[in-house]
Write an enzyme that holds these catalytic residues in place. Structure first.
Site, PDB file in Angstrom:
ATOM      1  CG  ASP A 194      76.231 -12.245  55.212  1.00  0.00           C
ATOM      2  OD1 ASP A 194      75.077 -11.945  54.987  1.00  0.00           O
ATOM      3  OD2 ASP A 194      77.071 -11.699  56.246  1.00  0.00           O
TER       4      ASP A 194
ATOM      5  CG  ASP B 250      75.817  -8.456  55.794  1.00  0.00           C
ATOM      6  OD1 ASP B 250      74.351  -8.459  55.879  1.00  0.00           O
ATOM      7  OD2 ASP B 250      76.283  -8.570  56.833  1.00  0.00           O
TER       8      ASP B 250
ATOM      9  CG  ASP C  18      79.782  -9.881  59.107  1.00  0.00           C
ATOM     10  OD1 ASP C  18      78.849  -9.845  58.408  1.00  0.00           O
ATOM     11  OD2 ASP C  18      79.876  -9.633  60.475  1.00  0.00           O
TER      12      ASP C  18
END
Length: 351
Positions: A248, A41, A244
């Site tokens: 996600d 990410d 995080d």
């Protein structure tokens, strides 16, 4: 032989914990060495996750209206997204004193932005996709300014009131100090690095170029991230996802190994198989290296335990008769086998 794998895994997970790597699923430790693709990410993982407003532009004739910032603050203050927080901080710094404005029917549009009603006027702040969904025609001057921001690698938030495009906010997030070195080390290990983000393509490519990332998958809605992971898995790759945020979590759960940043949200941490307590990317490499070390020890344990039993059991059964093993020697030999497996597993701590 029954001790060969569990003792190595136990010592490996203990060593990982001391290094700030929490392994929630022993299977993750056993297969991490097989990872050939890691998906990151962007916000909060490769970057610090604390974007700041670095530029603004407002429609000619309305750029001096102080209420524009007050209205933007009222809407964005109801969201907890990092981009919203950045705009809130900017308005506070610029205005000092904020007027209390009532917002009705506030709504977060997943992966696109926010909207709400102020004095019966619909206020929308978000990305280009949200403007398209709301059939808001971009002001030509502001659209040009937004392109300039995007070309510089900034994230752009469009601002409209009652379908009237009134402003643009440009935001930038700083790259983590260890991101580039971590990605370089992953390349040295022969691992492909992919960035998965909801940000626009140009901004994502700008970040990817700085970090030497192999592939960029941008403008992905949170609900589609898990599907993108499945698409990568269909190529028979072993995929690790590093993230995080709440958005996600589905992707972390879908990947072969989900690696959550300990500095992230509780939902992400709960979804990950491995948690990096301090949220530093060097721990991703350490996790892979520890997995390789643990697997080597497991193979050694199995080899010696199996070899021992292949030799010792027939002797104990009398294959060398009249040479026989006394019960005392046999029991001592069996104990030595278990001790040797444990001692070999403890080598992980020193590695």
């Amino acid at each position: 032989m029954g001790l060969a794998t569990p003792t190595a895994v136990m010592v490996g997970t203990g060593k990982a914990a001391r290094k700030g790597i929490l392994i929630k699923d022993a299977k993750a430790l056993e297969i991490a060495h097989k990872i050939d693709t890691i998906v990151f990410d962007k916000t909060g993982t490769l970057t610090n996750g604390k974007p700041e407003v670095v530029g603004t532009a407002f429609k000619e004739g309305e750029d001096r209206d102080p209420r524009l910032l007050d209205i933007a603050y009222a809407i964005e203050n109801l969201s907890e997204h990092p981009l919203s927080n950045a705009i809130v901080d900017y308005v506070l710094a610029e205005s000092g004193e904020i007027k209390d404005i009532k917002v009705d029917n506030f709504k977060i549009i997943e992966g696109k932005g926010v909207e709400g009603y102020i004095a019966d006027k619909k206020v929308v702040l978000g990305n280009k996709r949200l403007m398209d969904d709301e059939n808001i025609k971009l002001d030509s001057n502001l659209g040009s300014k937004a392109e300039d921001f995007i070309n510089k690698g900034n994230t752009t938030i469009y601002y409209a009131i009652d379908s009237n495009h009134v402003g643009v906010f440009a935001l930038a997030d700083t790259i983590k100090e260890d991101s580039k070195s971590a990605i370089s080390e992953l390349h040295n290990l022969g691992i492909k690095v992919v960035m998965l983000t909801g940000d626009n393509q140009k901004t994502a490519e700008n970040i990817a170029k700085q970090l030497d990332i192999d592939e960029v998958i941008a403008e992905v809605l949170p609900s589609d991230k898990a599907q993108k992971i499945k698409d990568l898995q269909s190529e028979e790759n072993v995929i690790a996802m590093v993230g995080d945020g709440i958005n996600d979590a589905p992707a972390l759960a879908t990947a072969d190994i989900g690696i959550a940043m300990g500095t992230g949200t509780d939902v992400a941490i709960e979804s990950g198989d491995i948690v990096l307590v301090k949220g530093t990317l060097d721990k991703v490499i350490e996790s892979i290296q520890l997995s390789k070390q643990t697997l080597t020890i497991i193979k050694q344990n199995l080899f010696w335990a199996f070899g021992y039993n292949v030799i010792a059991i027939p002797v104990a059964a009398g294959i060398l008769y009249p040479i026989l093993l006394s019960p005392v020697i046999a029991s001592a030999a069996m104990a030595f086998s278990s001790v040797s497996v444990v001692l070999n597993s403890l080598r992980i701590k020193r590695g």
